[in-house]
Design a protein around this motif. Structure first.
Motif, PDB file in Angstrom:
ATOM      1  N   PHE A 285       0.862  -1.180   0.000  1.00  8.40           N
ATOM      2  CA  PHE A 285       0.000   0.000   0.000  1.00  8.40           C
ATOM      3  C   PHE A 285       0.894   1.224   0.000  1.00  8.40           C
ATOM      4  O   PHE A 285       1.941   1.233   0.652  1.00  8.40           O
ATOM      5  CB  PHE A 285      -0.850   0.058   1.279  1.00  8.40           C
ATOM      6  N   ASN A 286       0.457   2.267  -0.695  1.00  4.29           N
ATOM      7  CA  ASN A 286       1.108   3.557  -0.580  1.00  4.29           C
ATOM      8  C   ASN A 286       0.063   4.573  -0.155  1.00  4.29           C
ATOM      9  O   ASN A 286      -1.129   4.393  -0.411  1.00  4.29           O
ATOM     10  CB  ASN A 286       1.740   3.984  -1.912  1.00  4.29           C
ATOM     11  N   CYS A 287       0.544   5.652   0.473  1.00  2.79           N
ATOM     12  CA  CYS A 287      -0.406   6.610   1.053  1.00  2.79           C
ATOM     13  C   CYS A 287      -0.540   7.841   0.164  1.00  2.79           C
ATOM     14  O   CYS A 287      -0.812   8.925   0.639  1.00  2.79           O
ATOM     15  CB  CYS A 287       0.044   6.988   2.455  1.00  2.79           C
ATOM     16  N   LEU A 289      -0.392   9.184  -4.438  1.00  2.65           N
ATOM     17  CA  LEU A 289      -0.438   8.781  -5.841  1.00  2.65           C
ATOM     18  C   LEU A 289       0.878   8.111  -6.233  1.00  2.65           C
ATOM     19  O   LEU A 289       1.917   8.389  -5.637  1.00  2.65           O
ATOM     20  CB  LEU A 289      -0.626  10.013  -6.721  1.00  2.65           C
ATOM     21  N   GLY A 290       0.838   7.262  -7.236  1.00  2.00           N
ATOM     22  CA  GLY A 290       2.059   6.626  -7.721  1.00  2.00           C
ATOM     23  C   GLY A 290       2.829   7.545  -8.661  1.00  2.00           C
ATOM     24  O   GLY A 290       2.268   8.418  -9.303  1.00  2.00           O
ATOM     25  N   ASP A 291       4.115   7.323  -8.740  1.00  3.47           N
ATOM     26  CA  ASP A 291       4.959   8.015  -9.702  1.00  3.47           C
ATOM     27  C   ASP A 291       5.724   6.922 -10.433  1.00  3.47           C
ATOM     28  O   ASP A 291       6.519   6.236  -9.783  1.00  3.47           O
ATOM     29  CB  ASP A 291       5.893   8.966  -8.948  1.00  3.47           C
ATOM     30  N   PRO A 292       5.491   6.645 -11.691  1.00  2.00           N
ATOM     31  CA  PRO A 292       4.874   7.483 -12.717  1.00  2.00           C
ATOM     32  C   PRO A 292       3.405   7.191 -13.044  1.00  2.00           C
ATOM     33  O   PRO A 292       2.931   7.708 -14.055  1.00  2.00           O
ATOM     34  CB  PRO A 292       5.734   7.181 -13.944  1.00  2.00           C
ATOM     35  N   GLU A 293       2.647   6.452 -12.248  1.00  2.00           N
ATOM     36  CA  GLU A 293       1.254   6.179 -12.625  1.00  2.00           C
ATOM     37  C   GLU A 293       0.418   7.457 -12.753  1.00  2.00           C
ATOM     38  O   GLU A 293      -0.494   7.541 -13.584  1.00  2.00           O
ATOM     39  CB  GLU A 293       0.580   5.275 -11.583  1.00  2.00           C
ATOM     40  N   THR A 294       0.720   8.448 -11.900  1.00  2.00           N
ATOM     41  CA  THR A 294      -0.043   9.706 -11.919  1.00  2.00           C
ATOM     42  C   THR A 294      -0.033  10.370 -13.292  1.00  2.00           C
ATOM     43  O   THR A 294      -1.033  10.971 -13.705  1.00  2.00           O
ATOM     44  CB  THR A 294       0.576  10.688 -10.899  1.00  2.00           C
TER      45      THR A 294
HETATM   46  N1  GLY Z   1       5.381   3.704  -9.110  1.00  2.00           N
HETATM   47  C1  GLY Z   1       5.375   3.102  -7.848  1.00  2.00           C
HETATM   48  C2  GLY Z   1       5.157   4.008  -6.744  1.00  2.00           C
HETATM   49  O1  GLY Z   1       4.842   5.165  -6.908  1.00  2.00           O
HETATM   50  O2  GLY Z   1       5.286   3.579  -5.607  1.00  2.00           O
END
Ligand code: GLY
Ligand code: AMP
Length: 423
Positions: A285-287, A289-294
């Motif tokens: 889990f991340n708290c 947005l993702g980078d580069p998914e954003t």
């Molecule tokens: N692209 C993965 C992350 O933002 O954690």
């Protein structure tokens, strides 16, 4: 409205670009930003982990809304600090950001709420970790530093020997500092990976469209893990049926489980999933947005983002309609500094940026860049990404690659197979 975006990477560039388009917004500010962000926002020289400095900046500039990009300030309690001063800020409070900052905590939450995840074993003592591996059947296993390690704290070990080395690096050699004192071993899972990010105010859950990241540095998923070498959205295999399975098996029990321990999680909730034969399993889990998914997600997000942020903070997300999405595919291809995710050089002039015509269907989002007079220089491991929309993944790939291929700097590295598994 004056909006402050905290951070200085590609995700924050995409956020600033999107927020600047909102009719509700007069001006976007960014701390610290980068050379690309400076084209759409006022960049302020305050680091993203300098919480007192950011509070002071928000007060001085009359900021109405602060949006936090990276995990480090969230895990350090930036939301608590802003709220204590009566400042409006988007993101989870420190207690909830542990979902990302403490992998052992996240795994316990999954166990308590029966959220489908790999089996796991936590250790704080290297000799116990080693003994565990020696008593276990030979085979692949995943080794994770429990704390924050900028996406680099995970080793997929093919055998016992590699797993012992990874545990030693983390626990004894302190490769990730304090973050690696505690480690989690995880059952190795096979399947396609999907990032599903949802907006939640602690009660209502609004999933964004699925995206797929490419974490390993080389083509064919070879080499060490990075923060992410490229991403695309949507992911056709995650159809409505799969999406509702992820919502009911993962997002709902997570948000409800978190609600039991306080007022609830508010912000972006990122589930990194492995789609196995027996359904989705939570890898992390991340708290945020993702980078580069954003970058591909915001290229496709057609509604105004700002009301979604405000209603999340106010706990009234249920009042909004689902956002509009561009049905086309967005592909984002990252260019990195040679050597990344290991040591790399910075300060290389970036050539070719002026010749690229950007618009709603093609954007260059900067990750690690800085400006010196008229030059744009490399300033990080991930440097910049081309993000393009196309009628299908092939067209979006072709546009993104032809743009990234026109940009050059010494040591530039690009994965050639972003989105290539989709046709
Ligand atoms: N692209 C993965 C992350 O933002 O954690
Ligand atoms: P994480 O930061 O926890 O998402 O892990 C980084 C990457 O390691 C993931 O994107 C996967 O490619 C891989 N990974 C993590 N956990 C597992 C697992 N249990 N099984 C297989 N691969 C994994």
């Amino acid at each position: 409205m004056q909006v402050l975006v905290v951070g200085g990477g590609g995700r924050e560039h995409a956020l600033c670009w999107k927020i600047a388009q909102s009719p509700l917004v007069d001006r976007v500010h960014c701390a610290p930003g980068n050379a690309g962000i400076a084209e759409v926002a006022d960049c302020r020289p305050v680091k993203d982990d300098d919480i007192p400095g950011l509070v002071a900046l928000a007060k001085k500039d009359g900021i109405d809304l602060t949006v936090v990009g990276p995990e480090v300030p969230l895990c350090a309690g930036i939301v608590d600090a802003f709220e204590a001063e009566g400042l409006k800020i988007f993101g989870p409070s420190r207690d909830y950001a542990r979902l990302e900052g403490d992998k052992a905590f996240a795994r316990e939450l999954c166990r308590r709420n029966r959220i489908p995840s790999p089996s796991f074993w936590t250790f704080e003592d290297f000799s116990q970790a080693k003994a565990f591996l020696e008593n276990r059947e030979e085979g692949p296993i995943v080794v994770k530093a429990s704390g924050l390690a900028a996406g680099k704290g995970v080793t997929v070990a093919e055998n016992r020997e590699q797993a012992i080395e990874a545990a030693r690096d983390s626990m004894e050699k302190k490769r990730f500092g304090d973050s690696g004192r505690r480690i989690v071993f995880e059952e190795f899972l096979e399947g396609e990976e999907v990032s599903l990010i949802a907006l939640t105010d602690g009660t209502t859950i609004l999933p964004l469209e699925p995206a797929q990241d490419h974490k390993q540095v080389f083509d064919g998923d070879e080499g060490p893990n990075t923060g992410g070498m490229g991403a695309y959205s949507p992911v056709p295999s995650v159809n409505h049926r799969v999406l509702s399975q992820i919502e009911s098996q993962v997002l709902l029990p997570t948000v409800h489980g978190l609600r039991r321990s306080g007022e609830g999680y508010r912000g972006f909730l990122y589930a990194g999933l492995m789609m196995t034969h027996s359904g989705p399993r939570v890898l992390e889990f991340n708290c945020r947005l993702g980078d580069p998914e954003t970058q591909p997600l915001l290229m496709r997000f057609q509604s105004d983002l700002v009301p979604y942020l405000l209603h999340t903070i106010d706990g009234t997300l249920a009042e909004l309609e689902a956002p509009e999405w561009d049905p086309r595919t967005a592909v984002c291809v990252m260019a990195t500094s040679g050597g990344y995710p290991g040591p790399y050089k910075t300060g290389m002039p970036i050539l070719g940026l002026d010749g690229i015509e950007t618009g709603p269907d093609l954007q260059i989002f900067h990750s690690g860049t800085s400006r010196r007079a008229s030059d744009v220089l490399t300033a990080g491991g991930r440097v910049l990404a081309a993000c393009a929309l196309g009628e299908n993944v092939a067209e979006a790939r072709e546009r993104a690659y032809s743009a990234i291929d026109r940009i050059d700097f010494l040591g530039k590295h690009v994965r050639r197979d972003i989105g290539a598994r989709e046709r």
